[in-house]
Design an enzyme around this catalytic site. Structure first.
Site, PDB file in Angstrom:
ATOM      1  N   CYS A  83       0.844  -1.199   0.000  1.00 46.92           N
ATOM      2  CA  CYS A  83       0.000   0.000   0.000  1.00 46.92           C
ATOM      3  C   CYS A  83       0.882   1.254   0.000  1.00 46.92           C
ATOM      4  O   CYS A  83       1.641   1.453  -0.937  1.00 46.92           O
ATOM      5  CB  CYS A  83      -0.987  -0.050   1.167  1.00 46.92           C
ATOM      6  SG  CYS A  83      -2.355   1.104   1.010  1.00 46.92           S
ATOM      7  N   HIS A 196      -3.686  -5.204  -0.201  1.00 48.66           N
ATOM      8  CA  HIS A 196      -3.175  -5.747   1.062  1.00 48.66           C
ATOM      9  C   HIS A 196      -3.136  -7.274   0.994  1.00 48.66           C
ATOM     10  O   HIS A 196      -4.160  -7.917   1.228  1.00 48.66           O
ATOM     11  CB  HIS A 196      -4.065  -5.290   2.222  1.00 48.66           C
ATOM     12  CG  HIS A 196      -3.913  -3.837   2.518  1.00 48.66           C
ATOM     13  ND1 HIS A 196      -2.994  -3.360   3.421  1.00 48.66           N
ATOM     14  CD2 HIS A 196      -4.521  -2.752   2.004  1.00 48.66           C
ATOM     15  CE1 HIS A 196      -3.042  -2.035   3.448  1.00 48.66           C
ATOM     16  NE2 HIS A 196      -3.971  -1.637   2.607  1.00 48.66           N
ATOM     17  N   GLU A 198      -2.012  -9.251   3.100  1.00 52.07           N
ATOM     18  CA  GLU A 198      -2.313  -9.805   4.429  1.00 52.07           C
ATOM     19  C   GLU A 198      -3.811  -9.830   4.713  1.00 52.07           C
ATOM     20  O   GLU A 198      -4.245 -10.380   5.718  1.00 52.07           O
ATOM     21  CB  GLU A 198      -1.546  -9.017   5.512  1.00 52.07           C
ATOM     22  CG  GLU A 198      -2.116  -7.648   5.878  1.00 52.07           C
ATOM     23  CD  GLU A 198      -1.754  -6.522   4.911  1.00 52.07           C
ATOM     24  OE1 GLU A 198      -1.325  -6.820   3.779  1.00 52.07           O
ATOM     25  OE2 GLU A 198      -1.932  -5.344   5.290  1.00 52.07           O
TER      26      GLU A 198
END
Lengths: 216, 255
Positions: A83, A196, A198
């Site tokens: 990001c 993202h 994650e």
């Protein structure tokens, strides 16, 4: 086991990132210490918030930018920016005024401008990744292997600005949101995602797993 | 293309899920972490915890729930309920929440939203708007679970919150909440069309057609539901298949 430093410069949900890397088998250290960052095999720069704030946060850690530059640019350790952490690789960003970036991949970070004005900004949610054949990675990029198994890979985005690389060879994937959104950029040992990983369930975990195995 | 998000919402009280007891597959259906794991494996696009713990002393339990959920679920997690201070937000984010939803504290002090967005970024600040119909094309804002009128116009309020830096609006129709009669589509569309940030529609889902209507007719970016998922009426997969067949773009499930 790969030792990964996740740089803590006062930005972002570091716990999510750390947990995802641990799930993929990494030995994770979340650190604001340049020495610990230098000692790691791989470096991850996360980041949520505004470009200028994040750049200030990174600069506020004495010796960190120098340590990262040495590890990543001189020693060639694998680097992942997520990001705003990806955006910080740019020459400069235009969020909250013009701010110098790390200058690792030439380009600028500018506001997304969907052609359809009914589209919401921020670009928030799951969007489909469309991979770009880069002449710099003629045999495909190792970190992007097996992301599209039987269905189109989707990843979770939340942002209002994106990276515009000067050299098209650095663009590895994009998404469509009233025009192209830059989703993944990279060169040599550097890779960055606007989304993202994650937070992107199976696709994101596979990406992280690939990053941990990557030998650029 | 960006996909419409499907978000199951869990009401959590003193660390336990208060609705949704008939998940046969779960060892402990009252454990929010078990439910979170189930929704994660089903391919939910996001998860929402609403902490309805009444007593202040027991509020810290939610941090542990969020923490344990973040250990296992790699999808966006929004947490709301009782968020009043910057420190509350910081603790939830550190525990593993991605977004924090603010309701009463925003009504009491609108500039709290601006402070929170400046400090943590708009991307993690959701403002929960509880609205009740007050006449044709007019809705008012309520707090305290819909019991207390704030004397604010819902559309003007949503615009103000977007201007103050909210990254998303979680819009609940108090008239429809719990009725299973569908979203208040006029409300959803009026707010969604009035602001540039995403709107999550909530309150009233009883059928999969309601989910379709929220996006197609209400112009919501995401649809949130509780009971249709918790009581096993529909799975996330069934919901996605239904919405896709109705022409609403959704994220395909990874087999």
């Amino acid at each position: 086991m790969s030792r990964v430093a996740i740089i803590d410069y006062g930005s972002g949900n570091l716990r999510s990132a750390a947990k995802a890397f641990e799930r993929c088998g990494a030995n994770v250290v979340v650190t604001a210490d340049p020495g610990e960052a230098s000692a790691a095999d791989r470096i991850v720069l996360p980041g949520v918030g505004a470009f200028a704030d994040c750049r200030d946060g990174l600069a506020a850690l004495p010796g960190m930018v120098e340590a990262l530059t040495r590890s990543v640019i001189e020693d060639g350790k694998p680097f992942l920016g997520i990001c705003v952490g990806m955006q910080l690789m740019a020459t400069f960003g235009l969020e909250h005024g013009r701010t110098q970036g790390l200058g690792w991949i030439d380009g600028e970070v500018r506001a997304i401008a969907p052609s359809d004005t009914a589209l919401k900004v921020p670009h928030m949610g799951w969007n489909e990744l469309s991979f770009v054949d880069s002449p710099a990675f003629a045999n495909g990029h190792d970190v992007l292997q097996d992301l599209n198994k039987s269905v189109a890979p989707h990843a979770y985005f939340v942002h209002s600005f994106h990276f515009q690389p000067d050299d098209g060879a650095h663009l590895l994937a994009k998404a469509d949101y009233g025009g192209d959104i830059v989703a993944i950029i990279g060169r040599d040992n550097l890779i960055g995602t606007q989304f993202h990983p994650e937070k992107s369930q199976a696709v994101g975990l596979k990406f992280i797993e690939n990053f941990l195995a990557w030998r650029p | 293309m960006l996909k419409a998000r499907i978000i199951p919402c869990l009401d959590v009280k003193n660390g336990r899920v208060v609705k949704g007891v008939n998940f046969v597959a779960l060892r402990d259906a009252g454990d929010p972490v078990e439910q979170a794991r189930l929704y994660d494996s089903q391919g939910a696009d996001e998860l929402c915890f609403l902490d309805i713990t009444a007593s202040h002393e027991d509020r810290d339990i939610i941090f542990d729930v969020v923490n344990r959920t973040a250990e296992e679920c790699f999808m966006p997690l929004t947490v709301g309920g009782g968020v009043r201070t910057l420190d509350d937000i910081r603790k939830l984010l550190l525990a593993g929440a991605d977004k924090v939803s603010i309701n009463t504290a925003a009504v009491d002090n609108p500039s709290f939203v601006r402070e929170a967005a400046n400090k943590f970024g708009s991307q993690c600040i959701v403002v929960a708007v509880d609205a009740k119909n007050e006449g044709p094309g007019k809705w008012g804002i309520y707090t305290h679970g819909g019991r207390k009128s704030a004397g604010l116009d819902a559309i003007a309020w949503a615009k103000q919150m977007a201007a103050f830096g909210a990254g998303e609006i979680l819009l609940t129709s108090m008239d429809r909440d719990g009725t299973k009669s569908g979203f208040d589509i006029d409300l959803t569309r009026s707010i969604s069309d009035a602001i540039t940030i995403p709107v999550v529609a909530s309150g009233g889902v009883g059928t999969l057609d309601h989910m379709v209507e929220g996006v197609r007719d209400g112009h919501a970016s995401a649809v949130l539901a509780a009971s249709i998922f918790h009581f096993g009426e529909f799975s996330i997969a069934e919901t996605k298949a239904y919405m896709a067949a109705a022409g609403v773009p959704v994220r395909p499930l990874v087999p």
